[in-house]
Motif scaffolding. Structure first.
Motif, PDB file in Angstrom:
ATOM      1  N   ILE A 237      13.695 -14.248   9.534  1.00  0.00           N
ATOM      2  CA  ILE A 237      13.466 -13.792  10.913  1.00  0.00           C
ATOM      3  C   ILE A 237      12.561 -14.799  11.604  1.00  0.00           C
ATOM      4  CG2 ILE A 237      12.641 -11.900  12.370  1.00  0.00           C
ATOM      5  CD1 ILE A 237      13.028 -10.044   9.961  1.00  0.00           C
ATOM      6  N   GLY A 294       4.544   3.444  13.350  1.00  0.00           N
ATOM      7  CA  GLY A 294       4.463   3.671  11.909  1.00  0.00           C
ATOM      8  C   GLY A 294       5.655   3.094  11.169  1.00  0.00           C
ATOM      9  N   PRO A 295       6.893   3.498  11.538  1.00  0.00           N
ATOM     10  CA  PRO A 295       8.060   2.952  10.856  1.00  0.00           C
ATOM     11  C   PRO A 295       8.176   1.434  10.991  1.00  0.00           C
ATOM     12  CG  PRO A 295       8.658   4.929  12.039  1.00  0.00           C
ATOM     13  CD  PRO A 295       7.255   4.616  12.426  1.00  0.00           C
ATOM     14  N   LEU A 296       7.769   0.890  12.122  1.00  0.00           N
ATOM     15  CA  LEU A 296       7.827  -0.564  12.296  1.00  0.00           C
ATOM     16  C   LEU A 296       6.858  -1.249  11.346  1.00  0.00           C
ATOM     17  CD1 LEU A 296       8.841  -3.061  13.788  1.00  0.00           C
ATOM     18  CD2 LEU A 296       7.166  -2.608  15.584  1.00  0.00           C
ATOM     19  N   LEU A 297       5.666  -0.682  11.268  1.00  0.00           N
ATOM     20  CA  LEU A 297       4.660  -1.199  10.334  1.00  0.00           C
ATOM     21  C   LEU A 297       5.194  -1.140   8.914  1.00  0.00           C
ATOM     22  CD1 LEU A 297       1.106   0.111  11.345  1.00  0.00           C
ATOM     23  CD2 LEU A 297       1.663  -2.182  10.519  1.00  0.00           C
ATOM     24  N   GLN A 298       5.776  -0.011   8.603  1.00  0.00           N
ATOM     25  CA  GLN A 298       6.283   0.181   7.238  1.00  0.00           C
ATOM     26  C   GLN A 298       7.381  -0.830   6.927  1.00  0.00           C
ATOM     27  OE1 GLN A 298       7.144   4.206   6.287  1.00  0.00           O
ATOM     28  NE2 GLN A 298       7.721   3.726   4.192  1.00  0.00           N
ATOM     29  N   TRP A 299       8.279  -1.020   7.871  1.00  0.00           N
ATOM     30  CA  TRP A 299       9.363  -1.975   7.642  1.00  0.00           C
ATOM     31  C   TRP A 299       8.803  -3.387   7.445  1.00  0.00           C
ATOM     32  CZ3 TRP A 299      11.071  -5.727  11.444  1.00  0.00           C
ATOM     33  CH2 TRP A 299      12.103  -6.537  10.945  1.00  0.00           C
ATOM     34  N   GLU A 301       5.842  -4.213   6.385  1.00  0.00           N
ATOM     35  CA  GLU A 301       5.150  -4.293   5.090  1.00  0.00           C
ATOM     36  C   GLU A 301       6.162  -4.421   3.961  1.00  0.00           C
ATOM     37  OE1 GLU A 301       2.513  -0.954   4.791  1.00  0.00           O
ATOM     38  OE2 GLU A 301       1.256  -1.649   6.444  1.00  0.00           O
ATOM     39  N   ASP A 302       7.244  -3.652   4.089  1.00  0.00           N
ATOM     40  CA  ASP A 302       8.293  -3.758   3.063  1.00  0.00           C
ATOM     41  C   ASP A 302       8.907  -5.148   3.091  1.00  0.00           C
ATOM     42  OD1 ASP A 302       9.456  -0.349   3.661  1.00  0.00           O
ATOM     43  OD2 ASP A 302       7.783  -1.132   2.465  1.00  0.00           O
ATOM     44  N   ARG A 303       9.100  -5.651   4.279  1.00  0.00           N
ATOM     45  CA  ARG A 303       9.673  -6.997   4.435  1.00  0.00           C
ATOM     46  C   ARG A 303       8.729  -8.026   3.806  1.00  0.00           C
ATOM     47  NH1 ARG A 303      14.583  -9.462   5.522  1.00  0.00           N
ATOM     48  NH2 ARG A 303      14.151 -11.579   6.242  1.00  0.00           N
ATOM     49  N   GLU A 305       6.631  -7.493   1.397  1.00  0.00           N
ATOM     50  CA  GLU A 305       6.711  -7.311  -0.049  1.00  0.00           C
ATOM     51  C   GLU A 305       7.981  -7.960  -0.596  1.00  0.00           C
ATOM     52  OE1 GLU A 305       5.961  -3.210  -1.106  1.00  0.00           O
ATOM     53  OE2 GLU A 305       6.868  -3.538  -3.083  1.00  0.00           O
ATOM     54  N   GLN A 306       9.067  -7.744   0.099  1.00  0.00           N
ATOM     55  CA  GLN A 306      10.342  -8.352  -0.313  1.00  0.00           C
ATOM     56  C   GLN A 306      10.244  -9.861  -0.280  1.00  0.00           C
ATOM     57  OE1 GLN A 306      13.606  -7.040   2.126  1.00  0.00           O
ATOM     58  NE2 GLN A 306      13.634  -4.997   1.241  1.00  0.00           N
ATOM     59  N   GLN A 309       8.177 -11.200  -3.111  1.00  0.00           N
ATOM     60  CA  GLN A 309       8.952 -11.182  -4.351  1.00  0.00           C
ATOM     61  C   GLN A 309      10.017 -12.265  -4.318  1.00  0.00           C
ATOM     62  OE1 GLN A 309      10.429  -7.332  -5.323  1.00  0.00           O
ATOM     63  NE2 GLN A 309      11.399  -8.006  -7.210  1.00  0.00           N
ATOM     64  N   HIS A 310      10.624 -12.400  -3.179  1.00  0.00           N
ATOM     65  CA  HIS A 310      11.656 -13.418  -3.005  1.00  0.00           C
ATOM     66  C   HIS A 310      11.051 -14.807  -3.162  1.00  0.00           C
ATOM     67  CE1 HIS A 310      15.520 -14.501  -0.565  1.00  0.00           C
ATOM     68  NE2 HIS A 310      15.665 -14.688  -1.869  1.00  0.00           N
TER      69      HIS A 310
ATOM     70  N   PHE B  13      14.611   1.370  12.094  1.00  0.00           N
ATOM     71  CA  PHE B  13      14.225   0.068  11.541  1.00  0.00           C
ATOM     72  C   PHE B  13      14.870  -0.151  10.171  1.00  0.00           C
ATOM     73  CE2 PHE B  13      11.415  -0.959  14.883  1.00  0.00           C
ATOM     74  CZ  PHE B  13      10.802   0.215  15.276  1.00  0.00           C
ATOM     75  N   CYS B 186       5.590   8.237   7.367  1.00  0.00           N
ATOM     76  CA  CYS B 186       5.117   6.856   7.283  1.00  0.00           C
ATOM     77  C   CYS B 186       4.083   6.708   6.179  1.00  0.00           C
ATOM     78  CB  CYS B 186       4.531   6.444   8.626  1.00  0.00           C
ATOM     79  SG  CYS B 186       3.952   4.761   8.637  1.00  0.00           S
ATOM     80  N   SER B 188       2.938   3.537   5.488  1.00  0.00           N
ATOM     81  CA  SER B 188       2.466   2.167   5.684  1.00  0.00           C
ATOM     82  C   SER B 188       0.966   2.105   5.455  1.00  0.00           C
ATOM     83  CB  SER B 188       2.818   1.719   7.096  1.00  0.00           C
ATOM     84  OG  SER B 188       1.954   0.695   7.528  1.00  0.00           O
ATOM     85  N   PHE B 191      -0.861   1.412   8.693  1.00  0.00           N
ATOM     86  CA  PHE B 191      -0.895   2.624   9.508  1.00  0.00           C
ATOM     87  C   PHE B 191      -2.039   3.527   9.040  1.00  0.00           C
ATOM     88  CE2 PHE B 191       1.289   5.371  12.465  1.00  0.00           C
ATOM     89  CZ  PHE B 191       0.993   6.651  12.038  1.00  0.00           C
TER      90      PHE B 191
END
Lengths: 329, 410
Positions: A237, A294-299, A301-303, A305-306, A309-310, B13, B186, B188, B191
């Motif tokens: 991205i 919240g979901p954007l933050l979570q995504w 953070e997951d990204r 982490e990915q 690892q990548h 997302f 969430c 996060s 968060f």
């Protein structure tokens, strides 16, 4: 061969990270249409990729047809605030266009490429990109229009606007697009249709389409023409897209703050009403935090982490490849 | 009656990221879905059911782990490679709630291999609630101008795979006007960090909200104001009530007295100004036109003498009364010729004959009595009962003897 209509754009190439920002924006709310601007460049590309289809080339002169096609490359998008929240009123203000142009210039300096505003996108929550039927007849006050749309293989699903409202919506989109094309012939429009759910089959759909407007030959009205759109893979991205992505909560918050400020400035309201409005503001911000921030933050953070690892995997793979390479020397 | 329903939710997302990942690869993509399953029991009471409990399960898909290659944890028969599976899910901090696949240009139907793989995964992961998310991107126009991404969530129930509703969570979801019973999903770290930093500005040490306490205190002050004004109003209501009762009572008494006075006055007025018996007067004129004695006074409806002088008023009578007074001259020899034109019935005439005979005898008695002068004073009324009672007594006697002359009927 006489050229009746010269199509300015034969195809659109949309970078996948820009697509991601558009889709995230479209999926952020089913309550209203969202919109943004596309930043990129219009090139005459060589026709060298057989899997990419192009359109409108039969309209061009023989000389123009042979080697090049006019392609719009969309590299990033800018999320916009909607000044007019009325349903089906998706318009870009001159100030927004000016700000977008400034941003495009900044990107041009950043990338070293001639970036500019090349199009716009908006969402269609709960309605398909185009209605699946042919419409003719007087929908507007003054003239009859003819809109030809593609027949979708599976009919649109329930939860859609009434028939005539959809037609008006289509007309509005086509006219708006035509208006933008007056400024720039290569200006393209994207529509993201989302939150289309079939409660019977329990399936959901997301559709996206690309179009321009041309003047109908037999009337003064405009017709929609389909523009092929291809998503260009972009495994990572880009910085600009990431920055655009995190702009969304900020823009939502600004909209809410402006709305609250307008209400709070009303001097005739009593204290209890003001406290109520303050609570409403708090409630709305909490909804934004829960549903978007919240979901954007979570995504992200997951990204992260990915990617971490990548990185490790790629690092290991790189070392192995280096070893293999050195063994071959 | 218990029931249960299952649905799933994921954020836009996550869906966008899945599509993004797929667009960046040439082949189909697959991976695992992580999240949690939340159950909520909803109790509803209806007219037919006293206690209807429905358990609603929500599969909250919060993130995913992508497999960079197909068949990375299973073979073509759908058998699971446990080692590979452990390696993929080794760093997973959350529960696996399902797995996903993006299949280009295909139908939204699970393949046989996918069904087998799903059952095997259920066993290996010891999760019977495992779901399968199938996304099928395709180009739907020949010009490649319109693309579609269809998605559905599958879950086996009683040996068959069924689709369960999948909701894409977003800002515009139907706003809950009431209290929320479930919190956001969430998890996060950023968060949580941001929220925790500012928690103390919202919450007190005991966990209660400062804003809630403030509004409660304001509300309590309002209630005190209400109570105070209520007491004052109550006092004023009682005062008004008492006075209303007094006033109504007094009005009642006044009304009674006035009515009594009015009644007394009416009686007096009746005695003062008695109404002339017009019919009697006209009858006497008709049948005894020449008898001055019978015309010498005016008699009231109550048989009282009103005036000692003859009545000079012409009384307009109605048609009925005129008919009543119409008798033949021949039936009454004493009657004047002027009256002879009046028709008369034989029966009534014969009755009349006897009656008038009696009247003549009575008239003779009356004529022999000393006449008295009557004035218009109240004594007249008093005086009249002096003569009247005689007349009345005689009349009463006559009634009793059966000799009371009947009123002339014609």
């Amino acid at each position: 061969m006489a050229v009746q209509v010269v199509q300015a754009v034969q195809a659109v190439h949309l970078e996948s990270d820009a697509f991601l920002v558009c889709l995230n924006h479209a999926l952020s709310t089913e309550k209203e249409e969202v919109m943004g601007l596309c930043i990129g460049e219009l090139n005459d590309d060589l026709r060298n990729d057989p899997k990419f289809t192009y359109t409108g080339t039969e309209m061009r002169t023989v000389a123009e047809k042979v080697d090049t096609v006019r392609i719009v490359h969309i590299h990033s998008v800018i999320i916009l605030r909607r000044s007019d929240k009325r349903k089906d009123r998706v318009e870009i203000s001159p100030e927004q266009l000016s700000a977008a142009s400034t941003e495009a210039e900044r990107l041009a300096e950043l990338t070293g490429r001639p970036m500019r505003v090349v199009g716009w996108y908006h969402s269609h929550p709960h309605i398909t990109v185009w209605p699946s039927h042919v419409v003719s007849g007087g929908l507007q006050r003054d003239s009859a229009i003819h809109i030809h749309v593609s027949i979708l293989p599976q009919s649109p699903l329930p939860s859609r606007l009434p028939h005539d409202m959809e037609q008006i919506h289509v007309l509005y989109n086509v006219r708006t697009q035509a208006m933008y094309q007056m400024m720039d012939q290569g200006f393209v429009g994207l529509i993201f249709s989302c939150f289309i759910e079939d409660k019977n089959t329990k399936t959901g759909r997301v559709l996206y389409t690309c179009f321009q407007s041309i003047q109908a030959q037999k009337s003064s009205e405009y017709e929609r023409i389909e523009i092929p759109i291809h998503i260009v893979p972009h495994v990572t991205i880009g910085k600009v897209c990431l920055e655009s992505a995190v702009e969304l909560p900020k823009i939502l918050c600004q909209e809410e703050q402006d709305a609250y400020r307008r209400i709070h400035s009303l001097t005739h309201l009593d204290s209890v009403t003001k406290i109520h409005n303050g609570s409403v503001f708090t409630k709305n911000l909490c909804s934004q935090m829960s549903a978007v921030s919240g979901p954007l933050l979570q995504w992200l953070e997951d990204r992260l982490e990915q990617n971490q690892q990548h990185v490790q995997e790629l690092q290991q793979e790189k070392e192995e490849l280096l070893q293999e390479l050195s063994s071959l020397e | 009656m218990e029931g249960e329903s299952t649905s799933a939710v994921l954020s836009g997302f996550v869906l966008g990221a899945l599509a993004f990942q797929h667009l960046n690869t040439d082949s189909d993509t697959e991976g695992f879905l992580l999240g949690e399953v939340k159950g909520e029991a909803k109790n509803s009471i209806t007219d037919s059911q006293m206690d209807d409990v429905e358990v609603i399960y929500t599969i909250d898909i919060q993130k995913y782990i992508s497999c960079y290659q197909l068949f990375s944890f299973y073979n073509s028969s759908g058998e699971v490679n446990e080692q590979a599976l452990k390696k993929i899910l080794s760093n997973v901090k959350k529960d696996v709630v399902g797995w996903y696949k993006l299949r280009r240009h295909s139908d939204q139907i699970m393949t046989f291999r996918e069904r087998l793989l799903h059952r095997n995964l259920q066993q290996h992961l010891s999760s019977q609630e495992l779901v399968f998310l199938l996304l099928t991107p395709s180009i739907i126009t020949e010009s490649c101008s319109t693309h579609r991404l269809e998605h559905a969530l599958y879950k086996p129930q009683k040996g068959l795979f069924h689709r369960i509703p999948l909701v894409v969570a977003n800002l515009g979801m139907s706003e809950q006007l009431g209290y929320k019973t479930t919190s956001g999903s969430c998890t996060s770290a950023g968060f949580s960090r941001a929220v925790k930093t500012h928690s103390s500005e919202f919450f007190k040490e005991d966990g209660s909200l400062k804003e809630v306490q403030k509004i409660n205190e304001m509300y309590s002050s309002l209630q005190d104001e209400l109570k105070s004004i209520c007491e004052k109003v109550e006092h004023s209501e009682r005062a008004v009530e008492k006075l209303l009762n007094d006033v109504n009572r007094l009005k009642g008494e006044i009304k009674k007295r006035k009515q009594a006075q009015l009644q007394a006055t009416r009686e007096k007025n009746v005695q003062k100004d008695p109404q002339e018996n017009i019919l009697l007067c006209q009858a006497l004129r008709t049948f005894f036109p020449d008898c001055e004695l019978l015309h010498s006074c005016v008699i009231s409806l109550k048989n009282r003498r009103i005036s000692g002088s003859s009545c000079t008023t012409t009384h307009p009578l109605s048609g009925v009364h005129n008919l009543t007074l119409m008798v033949e001259y021949t039936d009454f020899p004493e009657a004047s010729p002027a009256r002879s034109a009046l028709p008369v019935t034989k029966r009534k005439a014969s009755d009349m004959d006897d009656g008038w005979q009696f009247k003549r005898s009575r008239l003779g008695e009356i004529q022999n009595r000393p006449s008295k002068t009557y004035t218009n004073s109240s004594n007249q009324e008093k005086a009249s009962p002096v003569s009247s009672p005689e007349t009345d007594e005689e009349m009463e006697r006559m009634k009793g003897s059966g000799e009371y002359p009947q009123s002339p009927t014609f």
